[in-house]
Design a protein around this motif. Structure first.
Motif, PDB file in Angstrom:
ATOM      1  N   ARG A 168     -64.298  58.584 -16.775  1.00  0.00           N
ATOM      2  CA  ARG A 168     -64.808  57.370 -16.143  1.00  0.00           C
ATOM      3  C   ARG A 168     -66.336  57.376 -16.091  1.00  0.00           C
ATOM      4  O   ARG A 168     -66.953  56.506 -15.471  1.00  0.00           O
ATOM      5  N   GLY A 169     -66.958  58.369 -16.714  1.00  0.00           N
ATOM      6  CA  GLY A 169     -68.411  58.398 -16.801  1.00  0.00           C
ATOM      7  C   GLY A 169     -69.105  59.009 -15.594  1.00  0.00           C
ATOM      8  O   GLY A 169     -70.325  58.881 -15.433  1.00  0.00           O
ATOM      9  N   LEU A 170     -68.345  59.696 -14.752  1.00  0.00           N
ATOM     10  CA  LEU A 170     -68.937  60.331 -13.572  1.00  0.00           C
ATOM     11  C   LEU A 170     -69.101  61.829 -13.803  1.00  0.00           C
ATOM     12  O   LEU A 170     -68.266  62.463 -14.452  1.00  0.00           O
ATOM     13  N   ARG A 171     -70.197  62.385 -13.261  1.00  0.00           N
ATOM     14  CA  ARG A 171     -70.462  63.810 -13.430  1.00  0.00           C
ATOM     15  C   ARG A 171     -69.872  64.600 -12.255  1.00  0.00           C
ATOM     16  O   ARG A 171     -70.045  64.213 -11.101  1.00  0.00           O
ATOM     17  N   VAL A 172     -69.199  65.725 -12.588  1.00  0.00           N
ATOM     18  CA  VAL A 172     -68.696  66.658 -11.578  1.00  0.00           C
ATOM     19  C   VAL A 172     -69.573  67.903 -11.641  1.00  0.00           C
ATOM     20  O   VAL A 172     -69.716  68.488 -12.716  1.00  0.00           O
ATOM     21  N   PRO A 173     -70.232  68.307 -10.553  1.00  0.00           N
ATOM     22  CA  PRO A 173     -70.099  67.807  -9.181  1.00  0.00           C
ATOM     23  C   PRO A 173     -71.205  66.826  -8.767  1.00  0.00           C
ATOM     24  O   PRO A 173     -71.187  66.374  -7.625  1.00  0.00           O
ATOM     25  N   ASP A 174     -72.122  66.492  -9.680  1.00  0.00           N
ATOM     26  CA  ASP A 174     -73.295  65.732  -9.240  1.00  0.00           C
ATOM     27  C   ASP A 174     -72.939  64.373  -8.628  1.00  0.00           C
ATOM     28  O   ASP A 174     -73.473  63.994  -7.588  1.00  0.00           O
ATOM     29  N   ASP A 175     -72.029  63.643  -9.278  1.00  0.00           N
ATOM     30  CA  ASP A 175     -71.620  62.364  -8.709  1.00  0.00           C
ATOM     31  C   ASP A 175     -70.492  62.552  -7.702  1.00  0.00           C
ATOM     32  O   ASP A 175     -70.533  62.020  -6.598  1.00  0.00           O
ATOM     33  N   ILE A 176     -69.495  63.323  -8.110  1.00  0.00           N
ATOM     34  CA  ILE A 176     -68.364  63.606  -7.213  1.00  0.00           C
ATOM     35  C   ILE A 176     -67.953  65.075  -7.380  1.00  0.00           C
ATOM     36  O   ILE A 176     -67.696  65.528  -8.502  1.00  0.00           O
ATOM     37  N   ALA A 177     -67.918  65.786  -6.258  1.00  0.00           N
ATOM     38  CA  ALA A 177     -67.427  67.163  -6.277  1.00  0.00           C
ATOM     39  C   ALA A 177     -65.899  67.156  -6.183  1.00  0.00           C
ATOM     40  O   ALA A 177     -65.305  66.207  -5.663  1.00  0.00           O
ATOM     41  N   VAL A 178     -65.275  68.205  -6.716  1.00  0.00           N
ATOM     42  CA  VAL A 178     -63.810  68.301  -6.699  1.00  0.00           C
ATOM     43  C   VAL A 178     -63.405  69.693  -6.238  1.00  0.00           C
ATOM     44  O   VAL A 178     -63.995  70.687  -6.665  1.00  0.00           O
ATOM     45  N   THR A 179     -62.409  69.759  -5.351  1.00  0.00           N
ATOM     46  CA  THR A 179     -61.856  71.067  -4.978  1.00  0.00           C
ATOM     47  C   THR A 179     -60.364  71.107  -5.271  1.00  0.00           C
ATOM     48  O   THR A 179     -59.676  70.094  -5.193  1.00  0.00           O
ATOM     49  N   GLY A 180     -59.901  72.294  -5.627  1.00  0.00           N
ATOM     50  CA  GLY A 180     -58.482  72.495  -5.904  1.00  0.00           C
ATOM     51  C   GLY A 180     -57.835  73.376  -4.857  1.00  0.00           C
ATOM     52  O   GLY A 180     -58.376  73.584  -3.768  1.00  0.00           O
ATOM     53  N   TYR A 181     -56.672  73.914  -5.184  1.00  0.00           N
ATOM     54  CA  TYR A 181     -55.950  74.806  -4.289  1.00  0.00           C
ATOM     55  C   TYR A 181     -55.019  75.633  -5.159  1.00  0.00           C
ATOM     56  O   TYR A 181     -54.344  75.081  -6.026  1.00  0.00           O
ATOM     57  N   ASP A 182     -55.022  76.930  -4.988  1.00  0.00           N
ATOM     58  CA  ASP A 182     -54.111  77.878  -5.673  1.00  0.00           C
ATOM     59  C   ASP A 182     -54.871  78.984  -6.418  1.00  0.00           C
ATOM     60  O   ASP A 182     -54.311  80.052  -6.648  1.00  0.00           O
ATOM     61  N   ASN A 183     -56.103  78.712  -6.870  1.00  0.00           N
ATOM     62  CA  ASN A 183     -56.825  79.646  -7.728  1.00  0.00           C
ATOM     63  C   ASN A 183     -55.952  80.095  -8.887  1.00  0.00           C
ATOM     64  O   ASN A 183     -55.820  81.284  -9.187  1.00  0.00           O
ATOM     65  N   TRP A 184     -55.359  79.111  -9.561  1.00  0.00           N
ATOM     66  CA  TRP A 184     -54.476  79.362 -10.707  1.00  0.00           C
ATOM     67  C   TRP A 184     -55.359  79.437 -11.963  1.00  0.00           C
ATOM     68  O   TRP A 184     -55.929  78.442 -12.384  1.00  0.00           O
ATOM     69  N   HIS A 185     -55.443  80.623 -12.537  1.00  0.00           N
ATOM     70  CA  HIS A 185     -56.386  80.868 -13.626  1.00  0.00           C
ATOM     71  C   HIS A 185     -56.262  79.858 -14.757  1.00  0.00           C
ATOM     72  O   HIS A 185     -57.260  79.341 -15.273  1.00  0.00           O
ATOM     73  N   VAL A 186     -55.019  79.587 -15.144  1.00  0.00           N
ATOM     74  CA  VAL A 186     -54.775  78.650 -16.252  1.00  0.00           C
ATOM     75  C   VAL A 186     -55.480  77.318 -15.999  1.00  0.00           C
ATOM     76  O   VAL A 186     -56.020  76.707 -16.922  1.00  0.00           O
ATOM     77  N   MET A 187     -55.483  76.883 -14.759  1.00  0.00           N
ATOM     78  CA  MET A 187     -56.063  75.587 -14.433  1.00  0.00           C
ATOM     79  C   MET A 187     -57.551  75.664 -14.101  1.00  0.00           C
ATOM     80  O   MET A 187     -58.343  74.893 -14.615  1.00  0.00           O
ATOM     81  N   TRP A 188     -57.936  76.592 -13.228  1.00  0.00           N
ATOM     82  CA  TRP A 188     -59.347  76.574 -12.811  1.00  0.00           C
ATOM     83  C   TRP A 188     -60.273  76.890 -13.969  1.00  0.00           C
ATOM     84  O   TRP A 188     -61.388  76.378 -14.041  1.00  0.00           O
ATOM     85  N   SER A 189     -59.804  77.728 -14.909  1.00  0.00           N
ATOM     86  CA  SER A 189     -60.687  78.117 -16.006  1.00  0.00           C
ATOM     87  C   SER A 189     -60.714  77.071 -17.119  1.00  0.00           C
ATOM     88  O   SER A 189     -61.653  77.019 -17.899  1.00  0.00           O
ATOM     89  N   ALA A 190     -59.677  76.234 -17.200  1.00  0.00           N
ATOM     90  CA  ALA A 190     -59.653  75.191 -18.229  1.00  0.00           C
ATOM     91  C   ALA A 190     -60.430  73.970 -17.774  1.00  0.00           C
ATOM     92  O   ALA A 190     -60.866  73.161 -18.582  1.00  0.00           O
ATOM     93  N   SER A 191     -60.583  73.828 -16.472  1.00  0.00           N
ATOM     94  CA  SER A 191     -61.263  72.654 -15.928  1.00  0.00           C
ATOM     95  C   SER A 191     -62.733  72.653 -16.336  1.00  0.00           C
ATOM     96  O   SER A 191     -63.373  73.699 -16.453  1.00  0.00           O
ATOM     97  N   ARG A 192     -63.260  71.452 -16.548  1.00  0.00           N
ATOM     98  CA  ARG A 192     -64.687  71.292 -16.850  1.00  0.00           C
ATOM     99  C   ARG A 192     -65.320  70.486 -15.737  1.00  0.00           C
ATOM    100  O   ARG A 192     -65.067  69.292 -15.669  1.00  0.00           O
ATOM    101  N   PRO A 193     -66.148  71.078 -14.854  1.00  0.00           N
ATOM    102  CA  PRO A 193     -66.460  72.518 -14.749  1.00  0.00           C
ATOM    103  C   PRO A 193     -65.322  73.284 -14.079  1.00  0.00           C
ATOM    104  O   PRO A 193     -64.412  72.655 -13.533  1.00  0.00           O
ATOM    105  N   PRO A 194     -65.391  74.625 -14.129  1.00  0.00           N
ATOM    106  CA  PRO A 194     -64.358  75.438 -13.460  1.00  0.00           C
ATOM    107  C   PRO A 194     -64.240  75.066 -11.984  1.00  0.00           C
ATOM    108  O   PRO A 194     -65.214  74.650 -11.356  1.00  0.00           O
ATOM    109  N   LEU A 195     -63.040  75.257 -11.454  1.00  0.00           N
ATOM    110  CA  LEU A 195     -62.729  74.718 -10.123  1.00  0.00           C
ATOM    111  C   LEU A 195     -63.104  75.614  -8.952  1.00  0.00           C
ATOM    112  O   LEU A 195     -62.788  76.804  -8.942  1.00  0.00           O
TER     113      LEU A 195
END
Lengths: 339, 339
Positions: free
Chosen positions: B263-290
């Motif tokens: 949608r053209g928004l920068r993470v975390p500069d425009d919107i920060a994101v937090t996850g839950y679980d510290n699941w390597h498969v997901m946090w490391s694939a995310s751009r940026p890491p979670l």
């Protein structure tokens, strides 16, 4: 039943116990007049070496604990988990319980676990792990079946997914859809799985009159590598050099689909993508959902359990060495437009 | 340790090895002066009979088998796996083996497994599962500890991750970074986890003088839902209505990061994101890491094992009811620019 890859003979037991072969026979058959201590010494030697005579087999079946061990070379992870589940299902039907032990790539820990399992008088052991790289056989006086992680000893029983057949299914699917030029994105180059899949891919492509464009791209089992590898496939070509990318895992395939979309290419219309594993988390998150290969790991666990039970009952008729189980192609939107 | 249903006593080992009970004791404790051959003979006899040397005295007095059961309400999955691993590690140190049984949400299957475990005379049972929804307690004549899946009976012992504390860690982290307006993307509304996390989030936000913008968005635990939910958060607003999105899983957070970028928004500069679980498969694939919360499930499994052992030895001093274990915040690029 063997040690050091050889079948244990009655003379081996005799030598170990310091008696004659006929004494071994008497001791194990509970016949003749022998001192209790001698009989005991022979039994100990036979147990230690894993010797099973006809009478020994009967004794074994009478002594059965209906407990089997499941030893994992590493942790119980994404691949060994369904194997374990399949084995546990098969055992549960036979009222057999499963003792689980994880070695975590630690030889000392593995030996400790094996001693404990043997001390618990398990009827047999399934050895599993996360990769299909051959491993050193374990030395125990009970039947063993290797599932997913094969024994390096060709006389042992190992049950593996047929990765070569999986790659042939992928190539056949792509050929049917009219693809002729494909690229290959793979994981770690130093793993047996990677080598087997590449070799099968090359062979199947050649047979189908299709072309592997460029070098196979080895890296790691991660999405960042899958995305980067797509850039390597596309380079700066005005036209994509391939119409399909065969990936060695769903993680890689999903990342490839993401990157292709970001590069302005449509999946599957411009480039089709295939994965491997049928891992729900990945194939369902991919846009579009992934065509992939299911290794049927739970069936593999069941099969390993069946082979082990047959071995325990000395009724196994399956092949020694590696038994390969057929995988299944699952076709979805990443190869079939409009799906 | 028993054989044929009887407890193996030190005199049994002595008789089998042809030595006195005190010699057995010396041999197994590596004390006194004995011939190596004698020591070896005793050790073999003890092993053969299933007499566990380290804990022999305890076994004698408490009639323990040093086998525990691990029963999963469902399959052994992504959440129960590390719990099982942690328990197995704790048990292995104490020379205790783990019998695994999976009920797959089938009450008949569960009863069958429980009967089998009790017939095997397990010292105790850990019950686990993939969600923190309370479950009916099991009725068995041995100690039980519930891990991850708590018992509905407040007098039972249950060990759970402290999800409320996890959400407070997230809010505190976002507050420190200057965020004041956040959205919440969650999974299934009908699960205990979802309710607990939302309540804790609302309370922590209120305490921090921050605002939950819009309704919490419940859906399912999948990436497609995470992406769709981002569109609901952004709607057609010219400016994003929030500066941070708190997601109830890494799968949702990773999908949110993907969709925000699209949608053209920068993470975390425009919107920060937090996850839950510290699941390597997901946090490391995310751009940026979670940035995410680690529930420390392996520690939870260890704790459950410790509580069970203490119960078995009648030495448990922990609380009845639910014991909550603290989670850990892991800060990464999805909240910290430039990471």
């Amino acid at each position: 039943m063997k040690q050091d890859g050889r079948l244990v003979r009655i003379v081996d037991v005799a030598r170990a116990a310091g008696v004659s072969p006929s004494t071994v026979s008497k001791a194990l058959n509970d016949s003749g007049s022998l001192k209790a201590a001698t009989r005991e010494r022979v039994r100990e030697a036979a147990d230690r070496l894993g010797f099973v005579s006809d009478a020994g087999a009967r004794a074994l079946s009478m002594r059965r604990t209906f407990i089997v061990g499941l030893l994992s070379t590493d942790d119980i992870g994404r691949f060994s988990m369904p194997v374990m589940q399949g084995a546990e299902n098969a055992f549960a039907v036979g009222e057999i319980s499963t003792l689980v032990a994880t070695a975590r790539h630690d030889a000392v820990r593995e030996q400790h676990h094996l001693r404990t399992l043997i001390a618990r008088r398990v009827d047999g052991i399934i050895v599993t792990g996360k990769t299909t790289d051959p491993r050193e056989p374990i030395e125990v006086p009970v039947p063993v079946v290797y599932a997913l992680a094969p024994s390096a000893d060709p006389d042992d029983i190992s049950v593996l997914p047929d990765d070569a057949a999986g790659m042939r299914l992928v190539v056949d699917h792509l050929r049917t859809l009219g693809h002729r030029r494909v690229a290959h994105i793979a994981g770690r180059a130093d793993q047996n799985t990677s080598r087997v899949r590449l070799a099968a891919l090359q062979e199947a492509l050649a047979e189908a009159g299709m072309e592997l464009v460029g070098e196979p791209l080895f890296g790691e089992w991660s999405e960042p590598w899958g995305r980067r590898a797509v850039d390597l496939v596309l380079r700066d070509a005005a036209e994509p050099p391939v119409t399909a990318i065969v990936c060695a895992s769903d993680q890689l395939a999903r990342a490839a689909a993401d990157r292709l979309r970001e590069r302005g290419l449509r999946v599957p219309d411009d480039i089709a993508v295939t994965g491997y594993d049928n891992w729900h988390v990945m194939w369902s998150a991919s846009r579009p959902p992934l065509t992939t290969v299911d290794m049927e790991l739970e069936a593999l666990g069941r099969r390993a359990a069946e082979r082990l039970l047959a071995e325990i009952q000395e009724a196994d008729t399956g092949p020694r060495g590696i038994e390969y189980l057929p995988p299944r192609l699952v076709a979805r939107g990443s190869t079939i437009a409009g799906d």
